[in-house]
Design a protein around this motif. Structure first.
Motif, short mmCIF file in Angstrom:
data_model
loop_
_atom_site.label_atom_id
_atom_site.label_comp_id
_atom_site.label_asym_id
_atom_site.label_seq_id
_atom_site.Cartn_x
_atom_site.Cartn_y
_atom_site.Cartn_z
N UNK A 341 10.83 -36.90 19.38
CA UNK A 341 10.12 -36.56 18.46
C UNK A 341 10.16 -37.86 17.57
N UNK A 342 8.82 -37.58 16.68
CA UNK A 342 8.80 -38.68 15.43
C UNK A 342 8.33 -37.89 14.40
N UNK A 343 8.23 -38.69 13.10
CA UNK A 343 7.80 -37.89 11.98
C UNK A 343 6.30 -38.52 11.96
N UNK A 344 5.39 -37.83 12.04
CA UNK A 344 3.80 -38.19 11.66
C UNK A 344 3.51 -38.05 10.13
N UNK A 345 3.65 -39.07 9.49
CA UNK A 345 3.32 -38.94 8.04
C UNK A 345 1.83 -39.00 7.62
N UNK A 346 1.55 -37.88 7.13
CA UNK A 346 0.01 -37.76 6.91
C UNK A 346 -0.06 -37.34 5.45
N UNK A 347 -1.09 -36.67 5.18
CA UNK A 347 -1.61 -36.51 3.80
C UNK A 347 -0.65 -35.35 2.91
N UNK A 348 -0.34 -34.43 3.72
CA UNK A 348 0.25 -33.14 3.15
C UNK A 348 1.60 -33.08 2.45
N UNK A 349 2.54 -34.32 3.09
CA UNK A 349 3.54 -34.48 2.38
C UNK A 349 4.12 -36.09 2.66
#
Length: 349
Positions: A341-349
């Motif tokens: 897995x990886x952290x998909x960094x987007x707009x919500x946090x």
């Protein structure tokens, strides 16, 4: 009751070799086939004739195309994004190997699962992928006449079936740590179902394993578990939206919410909009799954993005290797694989 494993043990071959011989396949050496038939006669074992007829029909049909066989997929639901995406990827992976896929929905019901194995898998499939089963591994083996089986996201201790898991503990821990290190201190967890969960006492189910990861993060960060806000809900977008309304006072006390699935996150974001809270300015929201639609929603969803394609590819590859294990040699040890897995960094946090 005599099983294929018993016949294989008597003949000194694998259960799959027994299956191939008794189903009339011609890809087993004549001497081995004779030994299997003699062992079956000695133990008075007979193959289910209904299953044999279905297999014969399927084999005769497949000679006119490139299909090599059929695998069954028993998945808990098909009307939610994550299982639907996983089922699609499994079907694609199977097709790349020349196999067709029969998909059935279990609704995590023991009676449904038994029926799927006995009426569908046993009659039409060479092997089975089982998602979040309520049945014990040995019962699955018995019901399926010891066909090759791979379990998906079933973390119960077992030695005889391959298992592929989502990174529940690791991913949930990473989510809490991500929110904390982004400056959020009043973190809530959306997805525990204290009132309605059928699995509240099952420490191996997905819900419990993700909560375990959250606790591990709190221990590591020095956060008192009692300071974590828990928002109970069933794992649907509709239920999550309703939970935001029901637990509005708790929600307003949070500056971040970790939702235990992306589907929960979708409903949570809609619910926050309903009560006038902005994402992420008032409350950051983070999901868990990494399904495709999270990237295109508004705001786009920051999430623990599981490698769903890896799960599909590994599951199909393991199952087909078991199906093709026809040489009678000692089988490879069964595997337990945790997906990346990886952290998909987007707009919500």
């Amino acid at each position: 009751m005599v099983t294929m494993k018993d016949v294989g043990r008597e003949a000194g071959v694998s259960a799959m070799t027994v299956s191939n011989v008794l189903r009339g396949n011609n890809n087993v050496a004549p001497q081995t086939a004779e030994r299997v038939r003699a062992a079956a006669d000695k133990l008075h074992y007979r193959l289910n004739t209904t299953s044999l007829s279905a297999r014969s029909l399927r084999v005769s049909t497949s000679r006119n195309n490139t299909q090599r066989g059929t695998i069954g997929l028993a998945i808990f639901e098909l009307d939610r994004p994550y299982p639907a995406q996983l089922a699609s990827l499994i079907s694609q992976a199977a097709e790349e190997h020349g196999f067709q896929t029969v998909v059935q929905q279990t609704r995590i019901s023991e009676s449904n699962e038994r029926s799927i194995i006995e009426r569908v898998s046993n009659q039409f499939c060479d092997g089975l992928l089982f998602s979040s089963s309520r049945l014990a591994a040995d019962e699955i083996e018995q019901l399926s006449n010891h066909r090759p089986t791979v379990l998906l996201d079933d973390d119960r201790p077992q030695q005889d079936i391959d298992t592929i898991l989502t990174p529940c503990e690791q991913g949930a821990q990473a989510a809490i740590e991500y929110l904390y290190h982004s400056g959020r201190r009043r973190i809530g967890i959306v997805g525990e179902d204290l009132k309605n969960s059928e699995f509240v006492d099952n420490e191996h189910d997905v819900r419990h394993r993700r909560m375990t990861g959250c606790r591990a993060a709190c221990d590591k960060l020095g956060i008192r578990w009692g300071d974590i806000r828990i928002i109970p809900t069933q794992w649907t977008d509709t239920a999550a939206r309703e939970a935001v309304h029901e637990y509005e006072s708790t929600i307003r006390d949070c500056d971040a919410l970790f939702c235990m699935t992306d589907t929960i996150a979708f409903g949570t974001i809609r619910g926050l909009k309903d009560i006038g809270l902005d994402v992420p300015n008032d409350v950051a929201v983070m999901g868990f799954d990494g399904i495709e639609m999270g990237e295109t929603m508004v705001p786009s969803l920051t999430t623990i993005a599981v490698d769903i394609k890896q799960i599909a590819d590994k599951a199909v590859d393991l199952l087909i290797k078991r199906i093709n294990d026809q040489d009678g040699h000692e089988a490879l040890p069964h595997q337990r694989i945790v997906a990346d897995f990886h952290i998909a960094q987007r707009e919500s946090a």
